[in-house]
Enzyme design. Structure first.
Site, PDB file in Angstrom:
ATOM      1  N   ASN A  61      39.923 -27.024 -11.991  1.00  0.00           N
ATOM      2  CA  ASN A  61      39.140 -28.248 -12.136  1.00  0.00           C
ATOM      3  C   ASN A  61      39.354 -28.807 -13.534  1.00  0.00           C
ATOM      4  O   ASN A  61      39.349 -28.057 -14.522  1.00  0.00           O
ATOM      5  CB  ASN A  61      37.651 -27.957 -11.911  1.00  0.00           C
ATOM      6  CG  ASN A  61      37.341 -27.677 -10.453  1.00  0.00           C
ATOM      7  OD1 ASN A  61      37.887 -28.324  -9.565  1.00  0.00           O
ATOM      8  ND2 ASN A  61      36.483 -26.706 -10.195  1.00  0.00           N
ATOM      9  N   GLU A 102      32.921 -27.329 -15.073  1.00  0.00           N
ATOM     10  CA  GLU A 102      31.654 -27.035 -15.762  1.00  0.00           C
ATOM     11  C   GLU A 102      31.847 -26.267 -17.064  1.00  0.00           C
ATOM     12  O   GLU A 102      31.076 -26.458 -17.999  1.00  0.00           O
ATOM     13  CB  GLU A 102      30.720 -26.250 -14.840  1.00  0.00           C
ATOM     14  CG  GLU A 102      30.196 -27.134 -13.714  1.00  0.00           C
ATOM     15  CD  GLU A 102      29.019 -26.540 -12.988  1.00  0.00           C
ATOM     16  OE1 GLU A 102      28.975 -25.301 -12.862  1.00  0.00           O
ATOM     17  OE2 GLU A 102      28.163 -27.324 -12.549  1.00  0.00           O
ATOM     18  N   VAL A 103      32.829 -25.379 -17.099  1.00  0.00           N
ATOM     19  CA  VAL A 103      33.032 -24.578 -18.308  1.00  0.00           C
ATOM     20  C   VAL A 103      34.201 -25.189 -19.090  1.00  0.00           C
ATOM     21  O   VAL A 103      35.313 -25.317 -18.553  1.00  0.00           O
ATOM     22  CB  VAL A 103      33.321 -23.099 -17.971  1.00  0.00           C
ATOM     23  CG1 VAL A 103      33.563 -22.300 -19.254  1.00  0.00           C
ATOM     24  CG2 VAL A 103      32.157 -22.497 -17.183  1.00  0.00           C
ATOM     25  N   HIS A 161      40.353 -22.723 -17.036  1.00  0.00           N
ATOM     26  CA  HIS A 161      40.331 -21.551 -16.149  1.00  0.00           C
ATOM     27  C   HIS A 161      40.981 -21.931 -14.832  1.00  0.00           C
ATOM     28  O   HIS A 161      40.767 -23.029 -14.327  1.00  0.00           O
ATOM     29  CB  HIS A 161      38.915 -21.030 -15.917  1.00  0.00           C
ATOM     30  CG  HIS A 161      37.900 -22.073 -15.599  1.00  0.00           C
ATOM     31  ND1 HIS A 161      37.420 -22.950 -16.557  1.00  0.00           N
ATOM     32  CD2 HIS A 161      37.286 -22.410 -14.446  1.00  0.00           C
ATOM     33  CE1 HIS A 161      36.535 -23.766 -15.996  1.00  0.00           C
ATOM     34  NE2 HIS A 161      36.447 -23.473 -14.719  1.00  0.00           N
TER      35      HIS A 161
HETATM   36  P1  AMP Z   1      34.368 -24.836 -12.884  1.00  0.00           P
HETATM   37  O1  AMP Z   1      33.367 -25.587 -12.041  1.00  0.00           O
HETATM   38  O2  AMP Z   1      35.767 -24.987 -12.388  1.00  0.00           O
HETATM   39  O3  AMP Z   1      34.215 -25.135 -14.358  1.00  0.00           O
HETATM   40  O4  AMP Z   1      34.045 -23.294 -12.661  1.00  0.00           O
HETATM   41  C1  AMP Z   1      33.293 -22.510 -13.534  1.00  0.00           C
HETATM   42  C2  AMP Z   1      33.147 -21.166 -12.884  1.00  0.00           C
HETATM   43  O5  AMP Z   1      32.723 -20.243 -13.864  1.00  0.00           O
HETATM   44  C3  AMP Z   1      32.128 -21.111 -11.740  1.00  0.00           C
HETATM   45  O6  AMP Z   1      32.793 -20.665 -10.559  1.00  0.00           O
HETATM   46  C4  AMP Z   1      31.093 -20.107 -12.246  1.00  0.00           C
HETATM   47  O7  AMP Z   1      30.548 -19.310 -11.214  1.00  0.00           O
HETATM   48  C5  AMP Z   1      31.903 -19.294 -13.236  1.00  0.00           C
HETATM   49  N1  AMP Z   1      31.138 -18.622 -14.277  1.00  0.00           N
HETATM   50  C6  AMP Z   1      30.188 -19.162 -15.076  1.00  0.00           C
HETATM   51  N2  AMP Z   1      29.732 -18.241 -15.944  1.00  0.00           N
HETATM   52  C7  AMP Z   1      30.419 -17.096 -15.702  1.00  0.00           C
HETATM   53  C8  AMP Z   1      30.414 -15.793 -16.263  1.00  0.00           C
HETATM   54  N3  AMP Z   1      29.582 -15.466 -17.266  1.00  0.00           N
HETATM   55  N4  AMP Z   1      31.258 -14.867 -15.752  1.00  0.00           N
HETATM   56  C9  AMP Z   1      32.090 -15.179 -14.730  1.00  0.00           C
HETATM   57  N5  AMP Z   1      32.144 -16.395 -14.158  1.00  0.00           N
HETATM   58  C10 AMP Z   1      31.324 -17.342 -14.634  1.00  0.00           C
END
Ligand code: AMP
Length: 125
Positions: A97, A105-106, A110
């Site tokens: 994403n 979101e992060v 990734h």
């Molecule tokens: P995105 O929406 O592509 O940014 O995905 C972020 C992903 O990070 C989501 O699938 C979350 O479940 C995952 N996530 C958030 N915090 C953590 C964490 N501490 N450890 C592992 N996965 C995480």
């Protein structure tokens, strides 16, 4: 909250803190260029995240600024993680994403690896 893929890198994002060892992760792969760990909220029977070790917000940022060695190392790590998990024959899906419309979101690049069942259509309809 979805993030803008062009924002400056935030050193305190969750994955930066995992890379520094400040937060735990269920690590499955670790090398010079990449770390892979299980997603905390899996969307498939197997859901692994692969992140580069460098400070890159998004695919856009990484593809523009990372060195050839970082790009090669990261791409090879994604393939290695999938092979190590035995996913080549059953198959798997990669997803990165990037920015607002994708709902990233992060704010640390990734790549999601989804596997372990028939994954259905590429996008919700
Ligand atoms: P995105 O929406 O592509 O940014 O995905 C972020 C992903 O990070 C989501 O699938 C979350 O479940 C995952 N996530 C958030 N915090 C953590 C964490 N501490 N450890 C592992 N996965 C995480």
């Amino acid at each position: 909250m979805p993030i803008d893929a062009t924002q400056p890198y935030d050193d305190n994002n969750i994955f930066a803190r995992i890379l520094r060892g400040e937060l735990p992760s269920k690590t499955v792969y670790d090398d010079e260029f990449a770390l892979a760990f299980h997603d905390i909220n899996p969307q498939a029977p197997l859901h692994i995240l692969v992140i580069p070790k460098g400070a890159y917000v998004s695919w856009d940022d990484f593809s523009a600024r990372a060195s050839d060695a970082e790009i090669a190392g990261f791409v090879r790590a994604v393939g290695q993680v999938a092979r190590d998990a035995g996913l080549v024959v059953p198959g798997y899906r990669l997803l990165a994403n990037t920015g607002l419309d994708s709902h990233q979101e992060v704010p640390h690049l990734h790549v999601h690896i989804f596997a372990g069942k028939k994954l259905g259509p590429m996008l919700a309809r």
